[in-house]
Design a protein around this motif. Sequence first.
Motif, mmCIF file in Angstrom:
data_model
loop_
_atom_site.group_PDB
_atom_site.id
_atom_site.type_symbol
_atom_site.label_atom_id
_atom_site.label_comp_id
_atom_site.label_asym_id
_atom_site.label_seq_id
_atom_site.Cartn_x
_atom_site.Cartn_y
_atom_site.Cartn_z
ATOM 1 N N LEU A 60 32.003 49.147 39.983
ATOM 2 C CA LEU A 60 32.677 47.860 39.827
ATOM 3 C C LEU A 60 34.049 47.818 40.493
ATOM 4 N N LYS A 61 34.551 48.953 40.923
ATOM 5 C CA LYS A 61 35.919 49.037 41.457
ATOM 6 C C LYS A 61 36.163 48.126 42.649
ATOM 7 N N SER A 62 35.245 48.105 43.604
ATOM 8 C CA SER A 62 35.497 47.320 44.821
ATOM 9 C C SER A 62 35.529 45.829 44.513
ATOM 10 N N GLU A 63 34.678 45.358 43.637
ATOM 11 C CA GLU A 63 34.652 43.936 43.267
ATOM 12 C C GLU A 63 35.886 43.554 42.450
ATOM 13 N N LEU A 64 36.364 44.486 41.639
ATOM 14 C CA LEU A 64 37.500 44.209 40.768
ATOM 15 C C LEU A 64 38.822 44.240 41.523
ATOM 16 N N GLY A 65 38.958 45.174 42.455
ATOM 17 C CA GLY A 65 40.200 45.301 43.210
ATOM 18 C C GLY A 65 41.195 46.218 42.519
ATOM 19 N N ASP A 66 42.362 46.353 43.120
ATOM 20 C CA ASP A 66 43.383 47.252 42.586
ATOM 21 C C ASP A 66 44.169 46.632 41.441
ATOM 22 N N LYS A 67 44.414 45.330 41.523
ATOM 23 C CA LYS A 67 45.135 44.620 40.454
ATOM 24 C C LYS A 67 44.200 43.574 39.882
ATOM 25 N N PHE A 68 44.210 43.457 38.558
ATOM 26 C CA PHE A 68 43.334 42.498 37.896
ATOM 27 C C PHE A 68 43.961 42.075 36.583
ATOM 28 N N VAL A 69 43.334 41.121 35.925
ATOM 29 C CA VAL A 69 43.894 40.553 34.704
ATOM 30 C C VAL A 69 42.934 40.800 33.544
ATOM 31 N N VAL A 70 43.486 41.273 32.440
ATOM 32 C CA VAL A 70 42.741 41.460 31.204
ATOM 33 C C VAL A 70 43.321 40.489 30.183
#
Length: 141
Positions: A22-32
């Motif tokens: 899932l890392k590539s779809e999520l990216g380095d910065k994301f929101v929880v």
Amino acid sequence: MFVGEYRHQLDAKNRLRVPAKLKSELGDKFVVTKGSNGCLFVFNSKMMENIYSKLQNVPISDIEAQKSIRMLFSAACEVENDEQGRFLLPQNLKDFAKIDKNVVTVGAGTRLEIWSEENWNKYNSCDNFDDVLSGLGRFGV
């Protein structure tokens, strides 16, 4: 697109590893942020910008909509992975989702969801999967 179910654990410092698939779809910065049914929603930057864009024009006088917007964004936390692919799960979100140690990360199409293992097992137990699938008919699926 986010798919699959991944079971793992928080480490001693409340860090959670993003599943490699899932890392590539999520990216380095994301929101929880807080989600529905006691889970956490995880949005990549693109999806969060899309949500923000759609909500920009909600009139300030629409009190009900403003409460929803306020609750979603005030609970949100922008996070990023460390060198080992882990991120710190904020205590307030951990408490909201009743996460202690065992975690289930679920792909939900446009987002990831993070569940306590206990809550996911309760939510995911269904006697008739056909009943669940029939709910998709109203979307033309």
